[in-house]
Design an enzyme around this catalytic site. Structure first.
Site, PDB file in Angstrom:
ATOM      1  N   SER A 103       0.865  -1.080   0.214  1.00 34.90           N
ATOM      2  CA  SER A 103      -0.008  -0.040   0.216  1.00 34.90           C
ATOM      3  C   SER A 103       0.913   1.179   0.045  1.00 34.90           C
ATOM      4  CB  SER A 103      -0.941  -0.136   1.214  1.00 34.90           C
ATOM      5  OG  SER A 103      -1.875   1.078   1.213  1.00 34.90           O
ATOM      6  N   HIS A 312      -7.692  -5.531   0.326  1.00 36.65           N
ATOM      7  CA  HIS A 312      -6.485  -4.832   0.757  1.00 36.65           C
ATOM      8  C   HIS A 312      -5.458  -5.328   1.805  1.00 36.65           C
ATOM      9  CE1 HIS A 312      -3.910  -1.346  -0.173  1.00 36.65           C
ATOM     10  NE2 HIS A 312      -4.043  -0.847   1.058  1.00 36.65           N
TER      11      HIS A 312
END
Length: 337
Positions: A103, A312
Protein backbone atom coordinates in the site's frame (compact mmCIF):
# COMPACT_ATOMS: atom_id res chain seq x y z
CA UNK A 1 13.82 0.02 11.53
CA UNK A 2 13.41 -3.56 12.72
CA UNK A 3 15.64 -6.36 11.50
CA UNK A 4 15.59 -10.16 11.36
CA UNK A 5 19.30 -10.57 10.65
CA UNK A 6 21.08 -13.13 8.50
CA UNK A 7 24.01 -13.28 6.13
CA UNK A 8 21.67 -13.62 3.15
CA UNK A 9 20.54 -10.99 0.63
CA UNK A 10 18.82 -7.92 2.08
CA UNK A 11 15.08 -7.47 1.66
CA UNK A 12 13.44 -4.22 2.76
CA UNK A 13 9.74 -4.29 3.72
CA UNK A 14 7.71 -1.08 3.94
CA UNK A 15 4.26 -0.96 5.50
CA UNK A 16 1.13 0.92 4.48
CA UNK A 17 -0.89 3.85 5.83
CA UNK A 18 -1.66 3.54 9.58
CA UNK A 19 0.71 0.59 9.78
CA UNK A 20 4.19 -0.05 11.12
CA UNK A 21 6.89 -2.71 11.03
CA UNK A 22 4.67 -4.89 13.24
CA UNK A 23 2.44 -5.55 10.20
CA UNK A 24 4.94 -8.04 8.80
CA UNK A 25 5.05 -10.25 11.91
CA UNK A 26 1.68 -10.11 13.73
CA UNK A 27 0.26 -12.93 11.59
CA UNK A 28 2.70 -15.28 13.32
CA UNK A 29 5.54 -17.53 12.32
CA UNK A 30 3.45 -19.56 9.86
CA UNK A 31 2.23 -16.68 7.68
CA UNK A 32 3.94 -13.43 8.74
CA UNK A 33 5.83 -12.18 5.68
CA UNK A 34 8.98 -11.32 7.64
CA UNK A 35 9.15 -14.82 9.14
CA UNK A 36 8.55 -16.50 5.79
CA UNK A 37 11.36 -14.51 4.17
CA UNK A 38 13.70 -15.05 7.12
CA UNK A 39 13.07 -18.81 6.92
CA UNK A 40 14.34 -18.69 3.33
CA UNK A 41 17.60 -17.13 4.49
CA UNK A 42 17.01 -13.46 3.68
CA UNK A 43 18.24 -10.58 5.84
CA UNK A 44 14.88 -8.91 6.51
CA UNK A 45 14.64 -5.20 7.29
CA UNK A 46 11.33 -3.50 8.12
CA UNK A 47 10.98 0.26 7.85
CA UNK A 48 8.74 2.56 9.87
CA UNK A 49 7.16 5.66 8.37
CA UNK A 50 7.69 8.88 10.28
CA UNK A 51 4.92 9.61 12.76
CA UNK A 52 3.83 6.05 13.50
CA UNK A 53 4.06 4.67 17.03
CA UNK A 54 7.72 3.69 16.55
CA UNK A 55 8.76 6.99 14.94
CA UNK A 56 7.53 9.83 17.12
CA UNK A 57 10.78 11.32 18.40
CA UNK A 58 12.61 14.25 16.87
CA UNK A 59 15.59 16.39 17.89
CA UNK A 60 13.67 19.67 17.76
CA UNK A 61 9.99 19.04 16.90
CA UNK A 62 7.30 17.90 19.32
CA UNK A 63 4.44 15.56 18.26
CA UNK A 64 1.95 17.93 19.88
CA UNK A 65 2.71 20.61 17.25
CA UNK A 66 1.67 20.97 13.61
CA UNK A 67 5.30 21.41 12.61
CA UNK A 68 5.99 17.78 13.51
CA UNK A 69 3.09 16.51 11.37
CA UNK A 70 3.65 18.74 8.33
CA UNK A 71 4.44 15.86 5.96
CA UNK A 72 2.75 13.41 3.61
CA UNK A 73 3.99 10.28 1.89
CA UNK A 74 5.95 12.58 -0.42
CA UNK A 75 8.44 13.29 2.37
CA UNK A 76 8.47 9.61 3.35
CA UNK A 77 9.47 8.67 -0.21
CA UNK A 78 11.73 11.66 -0.80
CA UNK A 79 13.74 11.61 2.45
CA UNK A 80 12.96 8.69 4.74
CA UNK A 81 13.12 5.74 2.35
CA UNK A 82 16.48 6.83 0.90
CA UNK A 83 17.90 7.23 4.42
CA UNK A 84 16.74 3.76 5.46
CA UNK A 85 17.85 2.08 2.23
CA UNK A 86 21.28 3.67 2.41
CA UNK A 87 21.62 2.53 6.02
CA UNK A 88 20.81 -1.07 5.05
CA UNK A 89 23.23 -1.03 2.12
CA UNK A 90 26.00 0.55 4.21
CA UNK A 91 25.48 -1.96 7.00
CA UNK A 92 25.52 -4.89 4.59
CA UNK A 93 28.24 -3.40 2.37
CA UNK A 94 25.98 -4.17 -0.58
CA UNK A 95 25.10 -2.11 -3.63
CA UNK A 96 21.44 -3.11 -3.98
CA UNK A 97 18.51 -4.81 -2.23
CA UNK A 98 15.01 -6.20 -2.85
CA UNK A 99 12.13 -3.86 -1.97
CA UNK A 100 8.63 -5.03 -0.98
CA UNK A 101 5.99 -2.39 -0.35
CA UNK A 102 2.45 -2.79 0.89
CA UNK A 103 0.00 0.00 0.00
CA UNK A 104 1.61 3.30 1.07
CA UNK A 105 4.92 1.44 1.13
CA UNK A 106 4.46 1.13 -2.64
CA UNK A 107 3.36 4.76 -3.02
CA UNK A 108 6.46 6.02 -1.24
CA UNK A 109 8.68 3.89 -3.46
CA UNK A 110 7.20 5.40 -6.62
CA UNK A 111 7.87 8.88 -5.21
CA UNK A 112 11.49 7.98 -4.46
CA UNK A 113 12.29 6.12 -7.67
CA UNK A 114 10.67 8.73 -9.93
CA UNK A 115 12.25 11.75 -8.23
CA UNK A 116 15.64 10.36 -7.16
CA UNK A 117 17.03 8.46 -10.13
CA UNK A 118 20.09 7.09 -8.28
CA UNK A 119 17.86 4.80 -6.22
CA UNK A 120 16.75 2.85 -9.27
CA UNK A 121 20.18 1.20 -9.30
CA UNK A 122 19.99 0.47 -5.57
CA UNK A 123 16.80 -1.60 -5.91
CA UNK A 124 17.28 -4.80 -7.91
CA UNK A 125 13.55 -5.60 -7.77
CA UNK A 126 10.47 -3.84 -6.41
CA UNK A 127 7.37 -5.84 -5.50
CA UNK A 128 4.20 -3.79 -4.94
CA UNK A 129 1.59 -5.57 -2.83
CA UNK A 130 -1.21 -3.23 -3.95
CA UNK A 131 0.03 0.03 -5.42
CA UNK A 132 -2.01 3.19 -4.69
CA UNK A 133 -0.90 6.10 -6.88
CA UNK A 134 -3.74 7.75 -8.81
CA UNK A 135 -6.82 6.02 -7.35
CA UNK A 136 -10.02 7.58 -8.77
CA UNK A 137 -11.75 4.18 -8.90
CA UNK A 138 -11.27 3.11 -5.29
CA UNK A 139 -14.39 1.61 -3.68
CA UNK A 140 -13.84 2.20 0.04
CA UNK A 141 -17.05 3.71 1.52
CA UNK A 142 -15.02 5.75 4.01
CA UNK A 143 -12.78 7.35 1.42
CA UNK A 144 -15.68 7.83 -0.96
CA UNK A 145 -17.44 9.68 1.86
CA UNK A 146 -14.41 11.97 2.04
CA UNK A 147 -14.61 12.30 -1.72
CA UNK A 148 -18.22 13.51 -1.51
CA UNK A 149 -17.59 15.78 1.48
CA UNK A 150 -14.56 17.41 -0.12
CA UNK A 151 -15.74 17.37 -3.75
CA UNK A 152 -16.22 21.11 -4.13
CA UNK A 153 -13.87 22.43 -1.44
CA UNK A 154 -11.37 19.63 -0.74
CA UNK A 155 -9.27 21.79 1.55
CA UNK A 156 -12.04 22.63 4.02
CA UNK A 157 -12.29 19.34 5.93
CA UNK A 158 -8.55 19.08 6.50
CA UNK A 159 -8.20 22.80 7.24
CA UNK A 160 -10.88 22.41 9.90
CA UNK A 161 -8.96 19.53 11.46
CA UNK A 162 -5.81 21.62 11.61
CA UNK A 163 -7.68 24.56 13.13
CA UNK A 164 -8.98 22.19 15.80
CA UNK A 165 -5.43 21.08 16.53
CA UNK A 166 -5.95 17.63 15.00
CA UNK A 167 -2.79 16.77 13.09
CA UNK A 168 -2.65 13.00 13.49
CA UNK A 169 -5.02 10.37 12.07
CA UNK A 170 -5.94 7.41 14.33
CA UNK A 171 -2.94 7.78 16.64
CA UNK A 172 -1.60 5.00 18.85
CA UNK A 173 -2.19 7.04 22.00
CA UNK A 174 -2.76 5.87 25.58
CA UNK A 175 -6.49 6.51 25.10
CA UNK A 176 -6.61 4.32 22.00
CA UNK A 177 -4.49 1.65 23.70
CA UNK A 178 -6.99 1.49 26.55
CA UNK A 179 -10.04 1.69 24.27
CA UNK A 180 -8.97 -0.94 21.73
CA UNK A 181 -8.88 -3.91 24.16
CA UNK A 182 -12.39 -3.02 25.29
CA UNK A 183 -13.92 -3.21 21.80
CA UNK A 184 -11.44 -5.56 20.10
CA UNK A 185 -9.93 -7.51 22.98
CA UNK A 186 -11.94 -10.70 22.53
CA UNK A 187 -12.44 -12.78 19.42
CA UNK A 188 -16.21 -12.15 19.44
CA UNK A 189 -15.98 -8.37 19.81
CA UNK A 190 -13.12 -8.12 17.35
CA UNK A 191 -15.14 -10.00 14.74
CA UNK A 192 -18.33 -8.00 15.23
CA UNK A 193 -16.86 -4.50 15.60
CA UNK A 194 -13.24 -4.15 14.55
CA UNK A 195 -13.23 -6.74 11.78
CA UNK A 196 -16.20 -5.13 10.07
CA UNK A 197 -14.70 -1.66 10.38
CA UNK A 198 -11.56 -2.96 8.68
CA UNK A 199 -13.68 -4.57 5.96
CA UNK A 200 -15.42 -1.24 5.28
CA UNK A 201 -12.03 0.28 4.51
CA UNK A 202 -10.44 -2.58 2.64
CA UNK A 203 -13.07 -4.99 1.27
CA UNK A 204 -14.97 -7.89 2.84
CA UNK A 205 -13.23 -11.26 3.10
CA UNK A 206 -14.25 -13.06 6.28
CA UNK A 207 -13.10 -16.43 4.93
CA UNK A 208 -9.42 -15.39 4.83
CA UNK A 209 -9.40 -13.57 8.17
CA UNK A 210 -8.23 -15.63 11.13
CA UNK A 211 -10.67 -14.45 13.78
CA UNK A 212 -8.50 -15.69 16.64
CA UNK A 213 -5.77 -13.30 15.45
CA UNK A 214 -7.98 -10.21 15.42
CA UNK A 215 -7.29 -9.20 19.04
CA UNK A 216 -3.56 -9.49 18.31
CA UNK A 217 -3.86 -7.48 15.08
CA UNK A 218 -5.79 -4.69 16.79
CA UNK A 219 -3.37 -4.60 19.70
CA UNK A 220 -0.85 -3.34 17.12
CA UNK A 221 -3.21 -1.34 14.89
CA UNK A 222 -3.73 1.47 14.11
CA UNK A 223 -0.23 2.88 14.45
CA UNK A 224 -0.97 6.50 13.52
CA UNK A 225 -0.28 8.75 10.55
CA UNK A 226 -0.31 12.42 9.63
CA UNK A 227 -3.64 13.91 8.57
CA UNK A 228 -1.67 15.25 5.61
CA UNK A 229 -0.97 11.69 4.38
CA UNK A 230 -4.72 11.06 4.20
CA UNK A 231 -5.25 14.45 2.54
CA UNK A 232 -2.66 13.64 -0.12
CA UNK A 233 -4.46 10.39 -0.92
CA UNK A 234 -7.79 12.24 -1.07
CA UNK A 235 -6.24 14.52 -3.69
CA UNK A 236 -5.20 11.44 -5.70
CA UNK A 237 -8.80 10.20 -5.53
CA UNK A 238 -10.32 13.52 -6.63
CA UNK A 239 -7.81 14.46 -9.32
CA UNK A 240 -7.19 10.97 -10.66
CA UNK A 241 -3.52 11.93 -10.87
CA UNK A 242 -0.39 10.83 -9.04
CA UNK A 243 1.21 14.15 -8.24
CA UNK A 244 2.84 16.16 -5.50
CA UNK A 245 0.84 17.67 -2.67
CA UNK A 246 -1.61 20.36 -3.76
CA UNK A 247 -1.14 23.39 -1.50
CA UNK A 248 -3.48 25.64 -3.50
CA UNK A 249 -2.60 27.81 -6.47
CA UNK A 250 -0.68 30.54 -4.65
CA UNK A 251 1.59 28.25 -2.67
CA UNK A 252 1.93 25.84 -5.60
CA UNK A 253 3.39 28.66 -7.69
CA UNK A 254 5.84 29.45 -4.89
CA UNK A 255 6.84 25.84 -4.34
CA UNK A 256 6.57 24.28 -7.81
CA UNK A 257 6.49 27.23 -10.21
CA UNK A 258 3.03 26.24 -11.48
CA UNK A 259 -0.58 26.58 -10.31
CA UNK A 260 -1.05 22.81 -10.24
CA UNK A 261 1.34 20.38 -8.55
CA UNK A 262 3.54 18.40 -10.94
CA UNK A 263 2.91 14.73 -11.57
CA UNK A 264 5.52 12.27 -10.40
CA UNK A 265 7.50 11.17 -13.49
CA UNK A 266 7.05 7.44 -12.94
CA UNK A 267 7.95 6.88 -16.61
CA UNK A 268 11.56 7.50 -15.52
CA UNK A 269 11.65 4.52 -13.14
CA UNK A 270 14.02 1.81 -14.39
CA UNK A 271 13.83 -0.61 -11.44
CA UNK A 272 12.14 -3.91 -12.44
CA UNK A 273 8.66 -3.92 -10.87
CA UNK A 274 6.09 -6.62 -10.13
CA UNK A 275 2.57 -5.36 -9.41
CA UNK A 276 0.32 -7.54 -7.24
CA UNK A 277 -3.39 -6.76 -7.36
CA UNK A 278 -6.66 -8.39 -6.27
CA UNK A 279 -10.29 -8.17 -7.36
CA UNK A 280 -11.70 -7.27 -3.95
CA UNK A 281 -9.19 -4.56 -3.02
CA UNK A 282 -11.45 -1.59 -2.22
CA UNK A 283 -8.55 0.86 -2.10
CA UNK A 284 -6.68 -0.03 -5.30
CA UNK A 285 -8.77 -1.30 -8.20
CA UNK A 286 -7.60 -3.25 -11.23
CA UNK A 287 -8.33 -0.20 -13.43
CA UNK A 288 -6.07 2.01 -11.33
CA UNK A 289 -3.34 -0.63 -11.25
CA UNK A 290 -3.57 -1.04 -15.02
CA UNK A 291 -3.36 2.74 -15.50
CA UNK A 292 -0.16 2.75 -13.44
CA UNK A 293 1.24 -0.19 -15.40
CA UNK A 294 0.77 1.71 -18.65
CA UNK A 295 2.83 4.62 -17.31
CA UNK A 296 5.64 2.48 -15.95
CA UNK A 297 8.36 1.38 -18.36
CA UNK A 298 9.74 -1.67 -16.56
CA UNK A 299 6.88 -3.77 -15.20
CA UNK A 300 8.11 -7.33 -15.53
CA UNK A 301 4.87 -8.91 -14.30
CA UNK A 302 1.37 -7.97 -13.14
CA UNK A 303 0.11 -10.71 -10.82
CA UNK A 304 -3.54 -11.18 -9.99
CA UNK A 305 -4.02 -12.92 -6.64
CA UNK A 306 -5.97 -16.07 -7.59
CA UNK A 307 -8.81 -15.64 -5.11
CA UNK A 308 -11.79 -13.38 -5.93
CA UNK A 309 -12.43 -12.09 -2.39
CA UNK A 310 -8.82 -11.15 -1.57
CA UNK A 311 -8.80 -7.64 -0.05
CA UNK A 312 -6.32 -4.87 0.73
CA UNK A 313 -5.11 -6.19 4.12
CA UNK A 314 -5.13 -9.86 3.12
CA UNK A 315 -1.57 -9.33 1.88
CA UNK A 316 -0.65 -9.14 5.57
CA UNK A 317 -3.19 -11.25 7.45
CA UNK A 318 -4.87 -13.79 5.11
CA UNK A 319 -4.96 -17.40 6.26
CA UNK A 320 -3.68 -18.57 2.88
CA UNK A 321 -1.21 -15.76 2.26
CA UNK A 322 1.59 -18.29 1.78
CA UNK A 323 -0.08 -20.05 -1.14
CA UNK A 324 -1.85 -16.99 -2.59
CA UNK A 325 0.95 -14.42 -2.32
CA UNK A 326 4.19 -15.56 -0.75
CA UNK A 327 5.00 -18.46 -3.06
CA UNK A 328 4.72 -16.16 -6.07
CA UNK A 329 6.68 -13.41 -4.32
CA UNK A 330 9.46 -15.84 -3.41
CA UNK A 331 9.64 -17.20 -6.95
CA UNK A 332 9.94 -13.73 -8.46
CA UNK A 333 12.64 -12.74 -5.97
CA UNK A 334 14.70 -15.81 -6.84
CA UNK A 335 14.70 -14.72 -10.46
CA UNK A 336 16.42 -11.43 -9.54
CA UNK A 337 19.06 -12.54 -7.07
Amino acid sequence: MVRVPSEGPAIFLMHGLLGCADDWVVAGTESGMAYLLANEGYDVWMGNARGNKHSRTHETKDPSTYDFWDFSWDEIGRYDLPAMIDYVLDTKNHTHLIYVGHSQGSTAFFVMASELSAYNDKISLMIALSAPTAIPNMKSPFLNFLKIVTLFHPEHLFSLAREMGIYEFLPSTDLVKHFTPIVCGTEELAEIICGNIMFLFCGFDAAQLNMTQLPVIFSHQPSGASIKQVEHYSQAVLSGKFRRFDHGETKNVEKYGSKMPPEYPVENITTPIVLFYSDNDWLVSYDDTEALRKRLQNVVEMYQVPYPHFNHVDYLFAKDVKTLVFNKLSSVINDYL
